[in-house]
Design a protein around this motif. Structure first.
Motif, mmCIF file in Angstrom:
data_model
loop_
_atom_site.group_PDB
_atom_site.id
_atom_site.type_symbol
_atom_site.label_atom_id
_atom_site.label_comp_id
_atom_site.label_asym_id
_atom_site.label_seq_id
_atom_site.Cartn_x
_atom_site.Cartn_y
_atom_site.Cartn_z
ATOM 1 N N UNK B 46 0.824 -1.215 0.000
ATOM 2 C CA UNK B 46 0.000 0.000 0.000
ATOM 3 C C UNK B 46 0.855 1.261 0.000
ATOM 4 N N UNK B 47 0.206 2.368 -0.324
ATOM 5 C CA UNK B 47 0.812 3.681 -0.137
ATOM 6 C C UNK B 47 -0.299 4.628 0.289
ATOM 7 N N UNK B 48 -0.175 5.160 1.497
ATOM 8 C CA UNK B 48 -1.216 6.039 2.043
ATOM 9 C C UNK B 48 -0.824 7.489 1.786
ATOM 10 N N UNK B 49 -1.659 8.229 1.061
ATOM 11 C CA UNK B 49 -1.336 9.609 0.686
ATOM 12 C C UNK B 49 -1.576 10.581 1.839
ATOM 13 N N UNK B 69 5.636 8.639 -3.137
ATOM 14 C CA UNK B 69 5.093 7.569 -3.986
ATOM 15 C C UNK B 69 5.874 7.491 -5.292
ATOM 16 N N UNK B 70 6.096 8.654 -5.930
ATOM 17 C CA UNK B 70 6.813 8.664 -7.208
ATOM 18 C C UNK B 70 8.235 8.116 -7.023
ATOM 19 N N UNK B 108 4.422 9.855 -17.584
ATOM 20 C CA UNK B 108 5.642 10.443 -18.143
ATOM 21 C C UNK B 108 6.892 9.929 -17.442
ATOM 22 N N UNK B 109 6.836 9.783 -16.089
ATOM 23 C CA UNK B 109 8.067 9.432 -15.376
ATOM 24 C C UNK B 109 8.329 7.935 -15.341
ATOM 25 N N UNK B 110 7.284 7.104 -15.439
ATOM 26 C CA UNK B 110 7.485 5.650 -15.376
ATOM 27 C C UNK B 110 6.521 4.969 -16.346
#
Lengths: 146, 146
Positions: B46-49, B69-70, B108-110
């Motif tokens: 997970x990633x919690x913003x 995250x990025x 764009x980045x990935x």
């Protein structure tokens, strides 16, 4: 023809020549046509089954307008074939069963017709925290590339 | 790492070696992890913003854990790359905006990472007659072959 409520032999939507005859949206009740029309996302015709399969309540395939639907799909004129059948029965146990029954039957009798089902998932404006497991599971399983 | 609630430097789910490191599910709040876990459909991380983008309330990208995250996606080790980012923000205005922002940035980045979004549609057990137009429109637009 579509078993929607009508004043004449055909309902207003079937009479409308601008509607796509290659698309048939299958719904349970005449009342289900109205919300779909309100979305302005659908430009095809309808087929009202008059209910959903429910063996426990004694609702068998013969009690619904199913054979009329299959005849409509299979006997479509060659210059206006049915390309897609959208199964818009309710996302309940009986609605899902009816959708699977129709999909199964059409797969064998009319394999060239695409059979689609309404997407299941979180309604717009909902909150993940209050979503039930089954809906969220379906939303996860049905995730799509952005 | 994931900004979920934890007793140590990493949360229990990140510590779990059996979980797929190639899948990251992005949610708004720590509380959103629980319903997703309850579905037993998801086996990634997970990633919690910590919220959703909302310029009118003064919530800008810098206020959320977006750069983290990025960085997590772009700097993943070559032997355990991130294959998919599942955007599971709420299907509300702010949640959708956040999802589109993340998808746009990652494109764009990935570009090798698949970015997916939870399905939107009718919840299980609902009735077409009482569905709102936007949800039903999304369910129609997102219909899938059976």
């Amino acid at each position: 023809m579509c078993f929607n409520l009508a004043e004449g032999p055909r309902c207003q939507l079937c009479e409308d020549q601008r509607r796509d005859t290659g698309l048939i949206c299958v719904v349970e009740e005449p009342g289900d046509v109205i919300p779909i029309e309100r979305t302005h996302e659908y430009r095809g015709r309808y087929h009202v089954l008059g209910g959903a399969l429910s063996p426990i309540d004694g609702v068998d395939p013969e009690d619904l307008k199913l054979s009329e639907l299959f005849a409509r799909v299979e006997n479509a004129p060659a210059d206006a074939p049915v390309r897609e059948v959208v199964l818009a029965t309710n996302p309940t146990t009986t609605g899902e069963a009816t959708a699977l029954y129709v999909a199964d039957r059409l797969r064998t009798s009319a394999p060239e017709v695409t059979v689609t089902r309404l997407a299941s998932g979180l309604p717009v404006g909902a909150d993940l925290e209050y979503a039930d497991e089954v809906t969220l599971g379906k939303a996860l399983a049905g995730r799509r590339a952005l």
